[in-house]
Scaffold this active site. Structure first.
Site, short mmCIF file in Angstrom:
data_model
loop_
_atom_site.label_atom_id
_atom_site.label_comp_id
_atom_site.label_asym_id
_atom_site.label_seq_id
_atom_site.Cartn_x
_atom_site.Cartn_y
_atom_site.Cartn_z
CD GLU A 1 -1.81 -2.50 1.35
OE1 GLU A 1 -0.48 -2.61 1.62
OE2 GLU A 1 -2.52 -3.32 0.96
CD GLN B 1 -7.68 -7.57 -1.73
OE1 GLN B 1 -6.67 -7.94 -0.95
NE2 GLN B 1 -7.28 -7.78 -3.15
CG PHE B 2 -10.95 -5.52 3.17
CD1 PHE B 2 -12.30 -5.65 3.39
CD2 PHE B 2 -10.41 -6.57 2.29
CE1 PHE B 2 -13.15 -7.03 3.16
CE2 PHE B 2 -11.12 -7.33 1.92
CZ PHE B 2 -12.60 -7.88 2.22
CB ALA B 3 -11.29 0.95 4.40
CG ASP B 4 -10.19 -3.12 8.02
OD1 ASP B 4 -10.50 -3.25 9.01
OD2 ASP B 4 -10.97 -3.08 7.03
CG PHE B 5 -5.73 -4.34 4.33
CD1 PHE B 5 -5.39 -4.88 5.52
CD2 PHE B 5 -6.64 -5.08 3.29
CE1 PHE B 5 -5.89 -5.88 5.84
CE2 PHE B 5 -7.04 -6.21 3.70
CZ PHE B 5 -6.74 -6.82 4.87
CG HIS C 1 -11.03 -8.38 6.44
ND1 HIS C 1 -10.21 -9.00 7.58
CD2 HIS C 1 -10.48 -8.75 5.66
CE1 HIS C 1 -9.12 -9.43 6.79
NE2 HIS C 1 -9.14 -9.43 5.75
#
Ligand SMILES: Cc1ncc(C[n+]2csc(CCOP(=O)(O)OP(=O)(O)O)c2C)c(N)n1
Length: 663
Positions: A402, A424-428, A469
């Site tokens: 990222e 891919q997910f906001a968490d990442f 996630h």
């Protein structure tokens, strides 16, 4: 005079270029010597010395064409002087004067200049490398046959950004010259505590990358080899790792000294000074005589003194709040495009996909980057079929990195290409947090360079996906000046706001709640259209209370009101969190006299707290009850459905709403 430490003989350079190299090294040395005096006099704030490393900055810069970007670090004054930036402007920068590069907003070498194709560092060292990837990618996409050179110290190579940037450059065959100045110490840390391989260049093998070791104190070797490498990379675009062996002769910065460096090591490297040795060689070869040398030095000293006078005579900056606030974002006139075609009922996820596709059709340089977004179509299948329509150059599968990809997006923006990065997910996004909050957010304010990037953030809970996630992490960004944060709740808004975000030249964090992707449908214009950024939407009107919310929580609020038809409420869907539509909030609260804010994020430090404070400060005399915040528990978000239900505010909202109405 003793003879030179270096064997300068094997070269085919003419006297003119040899003299150019010498003059270009002499200038930063003399500027630095002057700066060290000014530092002692308290006339400049901090100084990172590049004394003894000038051959690297100068050799690399002279080997590049003037239209090719260079990304220097804190010891590369020679890049700036060789590119012929007027000294008065450099001095003004270091004195915090308006004619410097940052209007007094950043110090030392933390600036860039598009005029001179120099992109300066942020303090965090490593991000510089990924930015070079983006500039090189732009050059490749535009078929320009240009190289980009980026610098780092050996200390910076320990950062993840170094690994990520080299890996991306190798996988994408980007024409980047990664120049590592191995100068023995990273602050006080010697190389044997920094890395555990013999040469940093040896790592090239691991990245599938050509690498070279160059004596960084020998200007002829630096220039000749860099010239050959640069020309070869122009013809055959690829990344190359170059390790320059050199030494940091002075302290990390002037205040910290060199006590930890053994004296014999310092003595040995002092004898290898790149300028005195080259001067000896030029004298021995009858290319430079004593008189001419004296004249050269005198000319540079005159120039330094003249330009210092110019910088000194410039007025100090008078602080003006409006000037500072106006420079957080690049100005943007959002031309609202209305759709003249018909409407069609689509899902939230289709609206995202259509919005992206139509923007890609309108701007044929727009690039999308993300993990698994190409053939696979993305984790949520939003870009399914895009590769067939737009090709692999514009729909780019990325390695899992990222940080480097956000930096690459910034590099693309520097070179005039807009991009969208899909998390891919906001968490990442936490793995790319540094470039978002330090590089993208601060760039325009620091030196007037906008970051034309949209980061798409599939976010949110109520999907049984646990702590990594399900987060809705908008508050990490709403508090950082320089970022726009958009968080739509309906298909119509997500399509129109996505198109506007892409048009906006500023960095935008675009939140898409995963729970809404396939559950919410709406009539949406078939064609391209845009919506205003920073405008809330009154989705329901009433008189007793104002409900303020955004994202999935808007739907929770509407469901609660549907269940309680006796409650007459204004429901404000914020749509944009930064900038926040305070006017819409205040107008409604002044009418209803009560306000409740429903947020999916955990309570402490969420945007509900700021909205509540704003209402208290601006509407106190209109209020008939305390402003109420309803939010998730202050815990990470749990996976088990029953625990998640307890965590989320969905089921607490009704009781809180009724209680505040009864107040
Ligand atoms: C992420 C980060 N951590 C720590 C620092 C503090 N710091 C600034 S320069 C530096 C040493 C850098 O060493 P190196 O990359 O070898 O470059 P050199 O200063 O030797 O030229 C450190 C630790 C920083 N700027 N950024």
């Amino acid at each position: 005079m003793t003879s030179s430490q270096f064997n300068y003989q094997n070269h085919n350079l003419d006297s003119a270029i040899l003299l150019t190299l010498y003059k270009n090294m002499l200038k930063p040395r003399l500027v630095e010597e002057k700066m060290l005096v000014l530092l002692r006099q308290g006339k400049i704030s901090k100084w990172f010395s590049g004394i003894g490393q000038e051959a690297i900055s100068v050799g690399v810069t002279v080997a590049l064409n003037s239209n090719e970007y260079i990304l220097p670090m804190h010891r590369n004054l020679g890049v700036f002087t060789t590119r012929k930036i007027p000294l008065s402007q450099l001095f003004a920068q270091w004195q915090g004067k308006a004619s410097g590069f940052t209007k007094g907003r950043d110090r030392s070498f933390h600036f860039g200049s598009q005029d001179y194709k120099i992109i300066g560092m942020i303090s965090h060292l490593g991000p510089q490398l990924g930015v070079a990837d983006g500039i090189a990618l732009a050059s490749k996409l535009k078929n320009k046959n240009e190289v980009t050179a980026v610098f780092t110290g050996e200390g910076g190579t320990s950062e993840g950004d170094f690994h990520e940037a080299l890996n991306v450059a190798s996988v994408w065959e980007l024409p980047v010259l990664f120049c590592v100045e191995n100068n023995g110490y990273g602050l006080s840390t010697p190389t044997n505590q920094q890395y555990n391989c013999e040469n940093i260049a040896d790592r090239g093998l691991g990245y599938g990358m050509e690498s070279h070791i160059i004596d960084g104190n020998n200007i002829i070797e630096v220039y000749s080899k860099m010239n050959t490498i640069a020309e070869s990379v122009r013809q055959n675009p690829r990344p190359v790792l170059i390790e320059f062996k050199t030494f940091r002769i002075r302290g990390h910065e002037e205040a910290s000294g060199t006590k930890y460096v053994p004296n014999d090591v310092l003595d040995m490297w002092s004898k290898k000074d790149p300028i005195t040795n080259f001067e000896l060689f030029l004298r021995d070869s009858n290319i430079l005589n004593e008189e001419e040398n004296k004249r050269l030095k005198a000319d540079i000293l005159n120039e330094i003194n003249k330009h210092l006078d110019i910088a000194y005579s410039e007025d100090e900056i008078i602080p003006n709040e409006a000037n500072e606030l106006n420079d957080v974002f690049h100005s943007f006139e959002n031309k609202i495009v209305s759709s003249c075609s018909g409407f069609k009922e689509i899902r939230f996820i289709d609206a995202v996909s259509e919005g992206l596709k139509q923007s890609m059709q309108r701007d044929n340089s727009l690039v999308i980057m993300g993990q698994d977004i190409a053939e696979y179509g993305g984790a949520f299948k939003i870009t399914e079929g895009f590769i067939g329509a737009f090709g692999k150059d514009r729909i780019r599968n990325t390695p899992i990195c990222e940080s480097a990809i956000i930096e690459t997006a910034y590099g693309l923006s520097i070179a005039g290409i807009k991009s969208i990065v899909e998390m891919q997910f906001a968490d990442f996004v936490s793995s790319g947090f540094n470039p978002v909050v330090n590089l993208l957010a601060k760039s325009y304010y620091r030196w007037g360079q906008n970051a034309d990037i949209v980061i798409r953030m599939p976010c949110g809970g109520d999907v049984g996906a646990g702590p990594f996630h399900s987060q809705t992490n908008e508050a990490w960004f709403t508090k950082t000046p320089g970022l726009k944060v958009i968080y739509p709740a309906f298909p119509y808004d997500v399509k129109g706001l996505l198109a506007s975000s892409i048009n906006d030249p500023n960095p935008v964090l675009f939140f898409e709640h995963k729970g809404l992707y396939r559950s919410i449908r709406q009539e949406v214009p078939v064609d391209y259209f845009t919506l205003p950024i920073g405008k809330a939407n009154l989705v329901k009107t009433g008189k007793d209370i104002t409900v303020i919310s955004y994202g999935a929580a808007v739907h929770w609020a509407l469901e609660t009101l549907k269940k309680n038809p006796q409650i007459s409420a204004d429901v404000i869907d914020l749509r944009t969190l930064q900038p926040l539509d305070l006017e819409a909030i205040f107008n409604s609260v002044k009418k209803t006299g009560k306000a409740i804010i429903l947020q999916e994020d955990s309570m402490f430090g969420g945007i509900a707290s700021d909205i509540s404070a704003q209402i208290m400060e601006q509407c106190f005399e209109y209020l008939d009850a305390p402003v109420k915040r309803v939010a998730s528990l202050d815990t990470p978000i749990p996976f088990l459905k029953t625990l998640e239900n307890q965590y989320l505010p969905k089921n607490r909202f009704e009781a809180e709403l009724i209680a505040i109405l009864k107040y």
